[in-house]
Write a protein that holds these residues in place. Structure first.
Motif, PDB file in Angstrom:
ATOM      1  N   ALA A   1       0.826  -1.209   0.000  1.00 40.70           N
ATOM      2  CA  ALA A   1       0.000   0.000   0.000  1.00 40.70           C
ATOM      3  C   ALA A   1       0.864   1.264   0.000  1.00 40.70           C
ATOM      4  N   GLU A   2       1.954   1.257   0.768  1.00 43.49           N
ATOM      5  CA  GLU A   2       2.853   2.416   0.804  1.00 43.49           C
ATOM      6  C   GLU A   2       3.480   2.667  -0.558  1.00 43.49           C
ATOM      7  N   VAL A   3       3.956   1.613  -1.190  1.00 46.49           N
ATOM      8  CA  VAL A   3       4.592   1.758  -2.499  1.00 46.49           C
ATOM      9  C   VAL A   3       3.598   2.362  -3.487  1.00 46.49           C
ATOM     10  N   SER A   4       2.383   1.854  -3.492  1.00 48.34           N
ATOM     11  CA  SER A   4       1.351   2.354  -4.391  1.00 48.34           C
ATOM     12  C   SER A   4       1.055   3.827  -4.119  1.00 48.34           C
ATOM     13  N   ALA A   5       0.898   4.177  -2.846  1.00 47.21           N
ATOM     14  CA  ALA A   5       0.563   5.558  -2.480  1.00 47.21           C
ATOM     15  C   ALA A   5       1.707   6.515  -2.782  1.00 47.21           C
ATOM     16  N   LEU A   6       2.929   6.125  -2.428  1.00 48.82           N
ATOM     17  CA  LEU A   6       4.072   7.020  -2.636  1.00 48.82           C
ATOM     18  C   LEU A   6       4.356   7.272  -4.114  1.00 48.82           C
ATOM     19  N   LEU A   7       4.098   6.268  -4.951  1.00 50.38           N
ATOM     20  CA  LEU A   7       4.320   6.429  -6.387  1.00 50.38           C
ATOM     21  C   LEU A   7       3.087   6.961  -7.114  1.00 50.38           C
ATOM     22  N   ARG A   8       1.968   7.042  -6.377  1.00 50.20           N
ATOM     23  CA  ARG A   8       0.705   7.474  -6.982  1.00 50.20           C
ATOM     24  C   ARG A   8       0.363   6.628  -8.208  1.00 50.20           C
ATOM     25  N   MET A   9       0.516   5.336  -8.016  1.00 50.24           N
ATOM     26  CA  MET A   9       0.183   4.375  -9.058  1.00 50.24           C
ATOM     27  C   MET A   9      -0.935   3.475  -8.557  1.00 50.24           C
ATOM     28  N   PRO A  10      -1.791   3.002  -9.454  1.00 48.98           N
ATOM     29  CA  PRO A  10      -2.867   2.106  -9.029  1.00 48.98           C
ATOM     30  C   PRO A  10      -2.323   0.851  -8.357  1.00 48.98           C
ATOM     31  N   LEU A  11      -3.029   0.392  -7.349  1.00 50.34           N
ATOM     32  CA  LEU A  11      -2.603  -0.758  -6.575  1.00 50.34           C
ATOM     33  C   LEU A  11      -2.414  -1.999  -7.449  1.00 50.34           C
ATOM     34  N   GLY A  12      -3.315  -2.233  -8.382  1.00 49.30           N
ATOM     35  CA  GLY A  12      -3.208  -3.402  -9.256  1.00 49.30           C
ATOM     36  C   GLY A  12      -1.926  -3.399 -10.079  1.00 49.30           C
ATOM     37  N   VAL A  13      -1.550  -2.232 -10.581  1.00 44.46           N
ATOM     38  CA  VAL A  13      -0.320  -2.110 -11.364  1.00 44.46           C
ATOM     39  C   VAL A  13       0.896  -2.377 -10.482  1.00 44.46           C
ATOM     40  N   VAL A  14       0.894  -1.795  -9.288  1.00 47.76           N
ATOM     41  CA  VAL A  14       2.015  -1.978  -8.361  1.00 47.76           C
ATOM     42  C   VAL A  14       2.151  -3.452  -7.973  1.00 47.76           C
ATOM     43  N   ARG A  15       1.036  -4.122  -7.756  1.00 47.21           N
ATOM     44  CA  ARG A  15       1.090  -5.547  -7.419  1.00 47.21           C
ATOM     45  C   ARG A  15       1.736  -6.374  -8.526  1.00 47.21           C
ATOM     46  N   VAL A  16       1.388  -6.081  -9.770  1.00 44.74           N
ATOM     47  CA  VAL A  16       1.977  -6.816 -10.890  1.00 44.74           C
ATOM     48  C   VAL A  16       3.478  -6.544 -10.977  1.00 44.74           C
ATOM     49  N   LEU A  17       3.864  -5.277 -10.883  1.00 37.96           N
ATOM     50  CA  LEU A  17       5.281  -4.919 -10.984  1.00 37.96           C
ATOM     51  C   LEU A  17       6.085  -5.496  -9.816  1.00 37.96           C
ATOM     52  N   LEU A  18       5.518  -5.448  -8.607  1.00 34.36           N
ATOM     53  CA  LEU A  18       6.207  -6.038  -7.459  1.00 34.36           C
ATOM     54  C   LEU A  18       6.338  -7.552  -7.619  1.00 34.36           C
ATOM     55  N   GLY A  19       5.309  -8.193  -8.149  1.00 34.24           N
ATOM     56  CA  GLY A  19       5.381  -9.631  -8.404  1.00 34.24           C
ATOM     57  C   GLY A  19       6.480  -9.972  -9.393  1.00 34.24           C
ATOM     58  N   ASP A  20       6.603  -9.153 -10.446  1.00 39.03           N
ATOM     59  CA  ASP A  20       7.687  -9.357 -11.420  1.00 39.03           C
ATOM     60  C   ASP A  20       9.049  -9.206 -10.756  1.00 39.03           C
ATOM     61  N   LEU A  21       9.188  -8.157  -9.941  1.00 36.72           N
ATOM     62  CA  LEU A  21      10.462  -7.914  -9.260  1.00 36.72           C
ATOM     63  C   LEU A  21      10.790  -9.042  -8.282  1.00 36.72           C
ATOM     64  N   ALA A  22       9.786  -9.572  -7.606  1.00 40.96           N
ATOM     65  CA  ALA A  22      10.005 -10.690  -6.682  1.00 40.96           C
ATOM     66  C   ALA A  22      10.440 -11.934  -7.454  1.00 40.96           C
ATOM     67  N   ASP A  23       9.810 -12.184  -8.603  1.00 44.28           N
ATOM     68  CA  ASP A  23      10.193 -13.329  -9.435  1.00 44.28           C
ATOM     69  C   ASP A  23      11.632 -13.217  -9.915  1.00 44.28           C
ATOM     70  N   GLN A  24      12.090 -11.988 -10.166  1.00 43.79           N
ATOM     71  CA  GLN A  24      13.450 -11.742 -10.640  1.00 43.79           C
ATOM     72  C   GLN A  24      14.466 -11.675  -9.508  1.00 43.79           C
TER      73      GLN A  24
END
Length: 117
Positions: A64-87
């Motif tokens: 939630a913090e990452v989404s709020a601080l970047l002012r990006m939709p939560l769904g988008v942040v979840r996908v990007l964080l999932g990609d970063l975790a996979d990598q």
């Protein structure tokens, strides 16, 4: 007529290619953190938003913090964080894997803590 140029807006779903989150159950309260030497510069070359996420995650942060601080939709942040975790560029702490059900041991610790109050 030559007026000031407006900044081009990128639709949030274009960051993810229209993909939905998968592989990681990243809830609002899930914590993420970039390991030391996580390669922010390398990530920023791929997509500036990725570099910004890795930079923010130098400190332990919730999804939630990452989404709020970047002012990006939560769904988008979840996908990007999932990609970063996979990598392996970020680590997921807490309810980040599994069925999305709460961890029983965690709930019991919370209950004990509440009783002590």
């Amino acid at each position: 007529m030559s007026g000031p140029r407006t900044a081009a807006r990128v639709r949030p779903y274009s960051f993810t290619g229209g993909r939905a989150p998968c592989g990681h159950v990243l809830q609002l309260e899930t914590f993420v953190q970039a390991p030391p030497g996580g390669g922010r510069e390398e990530a920023a070359r791929a997509l500036p938003e990725i570099g910004a996420i890795v930079g923010l995650c130098r400190k332990l942060r919730s999804v939630a913090e990452v989404s709020a601080l970047l002012r990006m939709p939560l769904g988008v942040v979840r996908v990007l964080l999932g990609d970063l975790a996979d990598q392996g560029r970020i680590r997921v702490y807490g309810p980040g894997h599994g069925t999305g059900r709460p961890d029983r041991a965690l709930l019991e610790r919370v209950q004990c803590g509440l009783r002590r109050i």
